[in-house]
Design a protein around this motif. Structure first.
Motif, PDB file in Angstrom:
ATOM      1  N   GLN A  42       6.015  -4.245   0.219  1.00 41.47           N
ATOM      2  CA  GLN A  42       5.442  -3.450  -0.865  1.00 41.47           C
ATOM      3  C   GLN A  42       5.220  -4.315  -2.107  1.00 41.47           C
ATOM      4  N   GLU A  43       6.192  -5.151  -2.448  1.00 42.54           N
ATOM      5  CA  GLU A  43       6.038  -6.049  -3.606  1.00 42.54           C
ATOM      6  C   GLU A  43       4.844  -6.979  -3.410  1.00 42.54           C
ATOM      7  N   CYS A  44       4.692  -7.511  -2.206  1.00 37.47           N
ATOM      8  CA  CYS A  44       3.564  -8.409  -1.917  1.00 37.47           C
ATOM      9  C   CYS A  44       2.239  -7.658  -2.056  1.00 37.47           C
ATOM     10  N   LEU A  45       2.211  -6.440  -1.548  1.00 33.22           N
ATOM     11  CA  LEU A  45       0.981  -5.643  -1.641  1.00 33.22           C
ATOM     12  C   LEU A  45       0.656  -5.289  -3.085  1.00 33.22           C
ATOM     13  N   MET A  46       1.676  -5.111  -3.918  1.00 31.01           N
ATOM     14  CA  MET A  46       1.438  -4.817  -5.335  1.00 31.01           C
ATOM     15  C   MET A  46       0.712  -5.973  -6.023  1.00 31.01           C
ATOM     16  N   VAL A  47       1.059  -7.194  -5.633  1.00 30.80           N
ATOM     17  CA  VAL A  47       0.368  -8.373  -6.177  1.00 30.80           C
ATOM     18  C   VAL A  47      -1.105  -8.322  -5.782  1.00 30.80           C
ATOM     19  N   MET A  48      -1.366  -7.990  -4.524  1.00 28.59           N
ATOM     20  CA  MET A  48      -2.755  -7.918  -4.052  1.00 28.59           C
ATOM     21  C   MET A  48      -3.505  -6.767  -4.732  1.00 28.59           C
ATOM     22  N   LYS A  49      -2.821  -5.650  -4.919  1.00 27.24           N
ATOM     23  CA  LYS A  49      -3.449  -4.495  -5.570  1.00 27.24           C
ATOM     24  C   LYS A  49      -3.834  -4.841  -7.002  1.00 27.24           C
ATOM     25  N   ALA A  50      -2.997  -5.621  -7.683  1.00 27.98           N
ATOM     26  CA  ALA A  50      -3.299  -6.052  -9.052  1.00 27.98           C
ATOM     27  C   ALA A  50      -4.543  -6.929  -9.106  1.00 27.98           C
ATOM     28  N   GLN A  51      -4.908  -7.494  -7.958  1.00 26.13           N
ATOM     29  CA  GLN A  51      -6.115  -8.322  -7.869  1.00 26.13           C
ATOM     30  C   GLN A  51      -7.300  -7.527  -7.328  1.00 26.13           C
ATOM     31  N   ASN A  52      -7.169  -6.203  -7.342  1.00 24.45           N
ATOM     32  CA  ASN A  52      -8.226  -5.277  -6.910  1.00 24.45           C
ATOM     33  C   ASN A  52      -8.551  -5.362  -5.426  1.00 24.45           C
ATOM     34  N   VAL A  53      -7.569  -5.704  -4.612  1.00 24.81           N
ATOM     35  CA  VAL A  53      -7.734  -5.687  -3.165  1.00 24.81           C
ATOM     36  C   VAL A  53      -7.402  -4.280  -2.686  1.00 24.81           C
ATOM     37  N   ASP A  54      -8.135  -3.798  -1.691  1.00 28.38           N
ATOM     38  CA  ASP A  54      -7.953  -2.447  -1.171  1.00 28.38           C
ATOM     39  C   ASP A  54      -6.685  -2.355  -0.338  1.00 28.38           C
ATOM     40  N   VAL A  55      -5.562  -2.107  -1.041  1.00 26.22           N
ATOM     41  CA  VAL A  55      -4.289  -1.895  -0.374  1.00 26.22           C
ATOM     42  C   VAL A  55      -3.647  -0.634  -0.943  1.00 26.22           C
ATOM     43  N   SER A  59       4.353   3.651  -1.893  1.00 31.16           N
ATOM     44  CA  SER A  59       5.664   3.915  -1.302  1.00 31.16           C
ATOM     45  C   SER A  59       5.911   2.887  -0.197  1.00 31.16           C
ATOM     46  N   PRO A  60       7.171   2.428  -0.036  1.00 30.42           N
ATOM     47  CA  PRO A  60       7.449   1.494   1.054  1.00 30.42           C
ATOM     48  C   PRO A  60       7.286   2.124   2.440  1.00 30.42           C
ATOM     49  N   ASP A  61       7.166   3.448   2.480  1.00 29.14           N
ATOM     50  CA  ASP A  61       7.004   4.122   3.769  1.00 29.14           C
ATOM     51  C   ASP A  61       5.557   4.468   4.079  1.00 29.14           C
ATOM     52  N   ALA A  62       4.638   4.178   3.155  1.00 26.57           N
ATOM     53  CA  ALA A  62       3.213   4.475   3.377  1.00 26.57           C
ATOM     54  C   ALA A  62       2.395   3.343   2.777  1.00 26.57           C
ATOM     55  N   MET A  63       2.217   2.273   3.555  1.00 25.33           N
ATOM     56  CA  MET A  63       1.474   1.105   3.073  1.00 25.33           C
ATOM     57  C   MET A  63       0.285   0.850   3.989  1.00 25.33           C
ATOM     58  N   LYS A  64      -0.812   0.414   3.366  1.00 22.25           N
ATOM     59  CA  LYS A  64      -2.022   0.098   4.134  1.00 22.25           C
ATOM     60  C   LYS A  64      -2.693  -1.135   3.539  1.00 22.25           C
ATOM     61  N   ILE A  65      -3.354  -1.861   4.414  1.00 20.67           N
ATOM     62  CA  ILE A  65      -4.195  -2.987   4.019  1.00 20.67           C
ATOM     63  C   ILE A  65      -5.590  -2.672   4.518  1.00 20.67           C
ATOM     64  N   LEU A  66      -6.546  -2.574   3.601  1.00 17.10           N
ATOM     65  CA  LEU A  66      -7.931  -2.239   3.943  1.00 17.10           C
ATOM     66  C   LEU A  66      -7.989  -1.009   4.849  1.00 17.10           C
ATOM     67  N   GLY A  67      -7.118  -0.035   4.566  1.00 17.74           N
ATOM     68  CA  GLY A  67      -7.103   1.219   5.316  1.00 17.74           C
ATOM     69  C   GLY A  67      -6.294   1.211   6.596  1.00 17.74           C
ATOM     70  N   VAL A  68      -5.688   0.075   6.939  1.00 22.26           N
ATOM     71  CA  VAL A  68      -4.920  -0.038   8.187  1.00 22.26           C
ATOM     72  C   VAL A  68      -3.416   0.023   7.857  1.00 22.26           C
ATOM     73  N   ASN A  69      -2.683   0.843   8.582  1.00 21.05           N
ATOM     74  CA  ASN A  69      -1.245   1.019   8.345  1.00 21.05           C
ATOM     75  C   ASN A  69      -0.462  -0.274   8.524  1.00 21.05           C
ATOM     76  N   VAL A  70       0.500  -0.460   7.626  1.00 15.52           N
ATOM     77  CA  VAL A  70       1.471  -1.549   7.722  1.00 15.52           C
ATOM     78  C   VAL A  70       2.789  -0.915   8.140  1.00 15.52           C
ATOM     79  N   VAL A  71       3.403  -1.453   9.190  1.00 15.77           N
ATOM     80  CA  VAL A  71       4.621  -0.862   9.741  1.00 15.77           C
ATOM     81  C   VAL A  71       5.724  -1.918   9.801  1.00 15.77           C
ATOM     82  N   ALA A  72       6.905  -1.513   9.366  1.00 21.39           N
ATOM     83  CA  ALA A  72       8.111  -2.330   9.544  1.00 21.39           C
ATOM     84  C   ALA A  72       9.121  -1.412  10.207  1.00 21.39           C
ATOM     85  N   GLU A  73       9.281  -1.576  11.521  1.00 24.65           N
ATOM     86  CA  GLU A  73      10.140  -0.639  12.247  1.00 24.65           C
ATOM     87  C   GLU A  73      11.290  -1.341  12.944  1.00 24.65           C
ATOM     88  N   PRO A  74      12.474  -0.714  12.869  1.00 27.06           N
ATOM     89  CA  PRO A  74      13.624  -1.288  13.570  1.00 27.06           C
ATOM     90  C   PRO A  74      13.476  -1.103  15.077  1.00 27.06           C
TER      91      PRO A  74
END
Length: 149
Positions: A42-55, A59-74
Motif C-alpha cells: 500500500q505504501e508503494c502504491l501511494m508513491v505511484m498514486k502521488a505520481q498520477n498513476v492509476d492505482v 485500504s491494504p485490503d483493496a488495492m489495484k494497479i491499472l484496475g487489476v487486483n493486488v493480492v497478498a494472501e497467506p
C-alpha cells in the motif's frame, strides 16, 4: 489393552498434537506477515498514486494497479507431519513468495528477518521486496492489460 499398545496410540496422538500446534502457529504468523506485506505494498502504491498513476490504495485490503487486483494472501501447506507457510503476492502474472521458515524467520529477498524484528519496525529489505513486486506487477499489467500469460 497392553501398555505397548497404549504407547503406540499415545505417541500417535502426541505427534498429531505437535503437527496441529505447528500448523496453527504458522497459520497465525502467515496471516500476520500478509498484513505487513499488504501495508508495505500500500505504501508503494501511494508513491505511484502521488505520481498520477492509476492505482487504488485506499485500504491494504483493496488495492489495484491499472484496475487489476493486488493480492497478498497467506498460504499454509499442511500435510502430516510437515507444515510450510508463506505469503503469496499476486497481480496479474506477477507473483512473489515470502517464505516463513520453521524458526519464524521470514525470507522476503535478502537476509532473513525474525518475526519479532518485523513487528518492531518493517526493515528496508522487506519494503524493497514489496516495491520490486509493485514494479513487476505494474510493468506486467501495462504490457498484458492484466491478463496472465
Amino acid at each position: 489393552m497392553t501398555e505397548p499398545t497404549k504407547a503406540v496410540l499415545l505417541n500417535t496422538v502426541k505427534e498429531w498434537t505437535k503437527f496441529t500446534t505447528e500448523r496453527d502457529k504458522l497459520t497465525a504468523v502467515a496471516n500476520e506477515v500478509a498484513q505487513f506485506a499488504r501495508k508495505a505494498i500500500q505504501e508503494c502504491l501511494m508513491v505511484m498514486k502521488a505520481q498520477n498513476v492509476d492505482v487504488q490504495c485506499d485500504s491494504p485490503d483493496a488495492m489495484k494497479i491499472l484496475g487489476v487486483n493486488v493480492v497478498a494472501e497467506p498460504m499454509v501447506e499442511a500435510a502430516f507431519p510437515n507444515v510450510k507457510a508463506s505469503v503469496i503476492l499476486k497481480c496479474a502474472g506477477a507473483t512473489r513468495a515470502i517464505v516463513i521458515n520453521p524458526n519464524l524467520s521470514i525470507s522476503a529477498g535478502g537476509t532473513p528477518i525474525l518475526l519479532d524484528q518485523l513487528k518492531k519496525a518493517v526493515p528496508e529489505p522487506f519494503i524493497l521486496n514489496a516495491a520490486e513486486f509493485v514494479r513487476d506487477a505494474f510493468l506486467n499489467v501495462a504490457r498484458t492489460g492484466g491478463k496472465e500469460q
